[in-house]
Scaffold this active site. Structure first.
Site, PDB file in Angstrom:
ATOM      1  N   GLN A  30       3.866  -6.874   8.917  1.00  0.00           N
ATOM      2  CA  GLN A  30       3.090  -7.329   7.765  1.00  0.00           C
ATOM      3  C   GLN A  30       3.937  -7.414   6.501  1.00  0.00           C
ATOM      4  O   GLN A  30       3.647  -8.193   5.598  1.00  0.00           O
ATOM      5  CB  GLN A  30       1.920  -6.381   7.517  1.00  0.00           C
ATOM      6  N   SER A  52       9.228   0.960   6.772  1.00  0.00           N
ATOM      7  CA  SER A  52       7.770   0.982   6.739  1.00  0.00           C
ATOM      8  C   SER A  52       7.224   2.312   7.208  1.00  0.00           C
ATOM      9  O   SER A  52       7.910   3.068   7.917  1.00  0.00           O
ATOM     10  CB  SER A  52       7.191  -0.136   7.616  1.00  0.00           C
ATOM     11  N   CYS A  94       0.813  -1.209   0.000  1.00  0.00           N
ATOM     12  CA  CYS A  94       0.000   0.000   0.000  1.00  0.00           C
ATOM     13  C   CYS A  94       0.849   1.262   0.000  1.00  0.00           C
ATOM     14  O   CYS A  94       0.331   2.346  -0.272  1.00  0.00           O
ATOM     15  CB  CYS A  94      -0.953   0.019   1.194  1.00  0.00           C
TER      16      CYS A  94
END
Length: 573
Positions: free
Chosen positions: A116, A109, A50
């Site tokens: 994840q 991240s 994402c």
């Protein structure tokens, strides 16, 4: 061949660009296939999440590889190369390894330390294996990245530095209150049944929501997820599955909605959200908005005072034209792109009936430009339009009721219309707002320890790859030596036919021992030297010194790759 990665992420590109560059599953497959079909690359894999899109490849030419991978990314993302290029980053060889290992540990991240990404790396490798685009290098790289990520999470407290994007998003929705207290007895709607949506559903269930409704285009997957939630021993949440066409109705009943689908268009429009909360807050749902958003969503904006900017003779600033420019927003969500400081100063002179041309660069400084633009943007964010100093008008603040519907959009591209941010009675947290919130998130002391782990693992991986690079040459050398021994033994048999089997065996063993002892020290030493930085040339030196056939060395390498890849392609660790 050398490792190359070309990509963009939340660290290099605005969310609006990431959103447009997002790749569907089919586009990812076509991208890696086209990459290995291109001349500079022999292996390829895509890591798409994402908040990042990265193309990994094994290339034989750096500059040609960068050009080809950048072009392919632009072509398959649909974003023009000229527009995409400023946001791309490039990592090569050890820097590329360091980048992926850092990503696997959660250091790169949006929420530092989230785990994840390991599942997403595993999925990326599995897709490349299924498409047969991952060879020895990418198999080794991604497998080792998974091991490094697991090591970082098991040996350090990196998990304390952050949490999953879902948990972080829910904390932002709760706006500082305890998530469990905030979520207790609320009804939740989860749109999508993939890994992120499943995590969201499970997190909401553990947080204490009374009900979770799962909507997905594939009904079976929604039903399986609902069954898993219902049967979970640690919660007593009610869970049920509904088809996608029931989302509008379920939204009217929900307190929380989380959406993370692979849809290329909007799943929830501003009009749909406005309709879902209509009647809950006792007043119109629209806050300040502009005419274009109103036309798109059907949501009527609150009226703004009239303005004469850009309409009187001599005004240098045409607001209607500027508002149509890319990046301009009357609500101040983006910088006033397209309006330079000189134009704004000229406008100020005009409204004050001034006659001095302030465009003279010698009389302006970057600091003054920045101060002027910052002040203007702040005013735009408040009043909803470019201010008019000649006719100041008081602006009443718009009171917003407490939210009755909380929306979390974890999709890229977005599932929920960004115009929802301006609806009264609604709180929307999306990737863009998560990126802003995470910029100030504190980092745990364990991050330094993880960085040391990454550095050690990069060095070890590089040494192993360099040592493996020389192995086919060493094997070819030993094969040549064995052939020489076999030939000389055959000649001896012809010259001394009276030797018995025991004598022949002793001679054969003696010759083999001599050859092995002569080759042992050089081959061990050359492997050690090749494993060090800059040791790639030792394989070429060995081939030259012993006049080894390059095709023989290549054949040994291909045979090794075929055997190893067959084992690796059974699935990632």
């Amino acid at each position: 061949m050398s490792l190359l990665v070309v990509g963009l992420s939340h660290r290099s590109a605005p969310v609006s660009v990431l959103e447009r560059a997002a790749l569907t599953a089919d586009a990812q497959a076509k991208l890696v296939q086209d990459t290995v079909a291109a001349e500079p690359a022999t292996e390829a894999a895509v890591l798409a999440t994402c908040n990042r899109i990265e193309l990994y490849a094994d290339v034989d030419k750096f500059h040609a590889g960068v050009a080809e991978l950048s072009t392919l990314l632009a072509r398959h993302s649909g974003v023009g190369l000229e527009e995409l290029t400023p946001y791309l980053y490039v990592h090569y060889e050890d820097r590329a390894v360091h980048h992926l290992f850092s990503v696997a540990c959660g250091l790169d991240s949006m929420v530092v330390g989230e785990g994840q990404i390991l599942g997403q790396i595993k999925d990326s490798l599995a897709r490349a294996q299924e498409l047969h685009t991952a060879g020895r290098l990418l198999n080794d790289l991604f497998q080792q990245a998974l091991r490094v990520g697991k090591r970082a999470h098991s040996e350090t407290g990196i998990d304390r530095a952050g949490q999953s994007l879902v948990t972080f998003g829910l904390e932002q929705l709760a706006a500082g209150t305890d998530v469990q207290a905030w979520a207790k007895r609320k009804k939740a709607l989860v749109i999508g049944a993939g890994s992120m949506s499943s995590l969201a559903a499970a997190t909401l269930a553990r947080a204490g929501v009374a009900e979770v409704v799962i909507a997905n285009r594939t009904q079976d997957r929604a039903e399986r997820l609902a069954q898993i939630l219902t049967e979970a021993a640690e919660t007593d949440v009610r869970a049920r599955a509904v088809p996608m066409d029931a989302v509008a109705l379920e939204l009217t009943r929900a307190d929380i909605a989380v959406s993370c689908t692979g849809a290329t268009g909007l799943v929830l429009t501003a009009a749909a959200v406005a309709g879902a909360v209509e009647g809950r807050i006792g007043e119109p749902t629209a806050a300040a908005d502009d005419d274009r958003t109103s036309a798109r969503t059907g949501v009527r904006p609150a009226a703004l005072p009239p303005t004469s900017i850009g309409t009187d003779d001599g005004c240098p600033l045409d607001v209607s034209a500027v508002q149509g420019a890319t990046g301009f927003s009357v609500m101040g969500e983006a910088a006033v792109a397209g309006i330079d400081a000189a134009t704004l100063e000229q406008h100020g002179a005009w409204v004050d009936n001034g006659t001095v041309d302030r465009r003279d660069a010698a009389r302006r400084t970057p600091e003054a430009d920045a101060e002027l633009i910052t002040a203007l943007a702040a005013t735009v964010a408040t009043v909803g339009r470019v201010p008019e100093r000649r006719k100041p008008e008081p602006v009443a603040g718009i009171s917003r009721p407490a939210p009755v519907l909380f929306l979390l959009d974890l999709a890229m591209p977005r599932d929920i219309d960004a115009a929802v941010h301006r609806l009264a009675g609604v709180r929307l947290v999306d990737i863009e707002s998560l990126a802003e919130a995470s910029a100030d998130a504190p980092m745990a002391a364990d991050v330094d320890q993880v960085r040391r782990i990454v550095a050690d693992e990069v060095a070890a991986f590089g040494a192993a790859q360099r040592a493996a690079h020389i192995t086919p040459t060493v094997v070819a050398l030993r094969t040549m030596a064995a052939d020489v021994v076999a030939g000389e033994i055959a000649r001896l048999d012809g010259r001394l036919p009276d030797l018995d089997d025991r004598q022949r065996g002793e001679i054969r063993q003696a010759v083999h021992r001599v050859v092995d002892k002569l080759l042992h020290a050089p081959t061990v030493r050359v492997k050690q030297l090749a494993a060090e930085p800059g040791g790639a040339g030792y394989a070429d030196a060995l081939r030259t010194l012993f006049d080894l056939d390059p095709e023989t060395v290549a054949a040994v390498s291909r045979a090794g790759d075929s055997t190893e890849n067959e084992a690796r392609n059974r699935g990632p660790a």
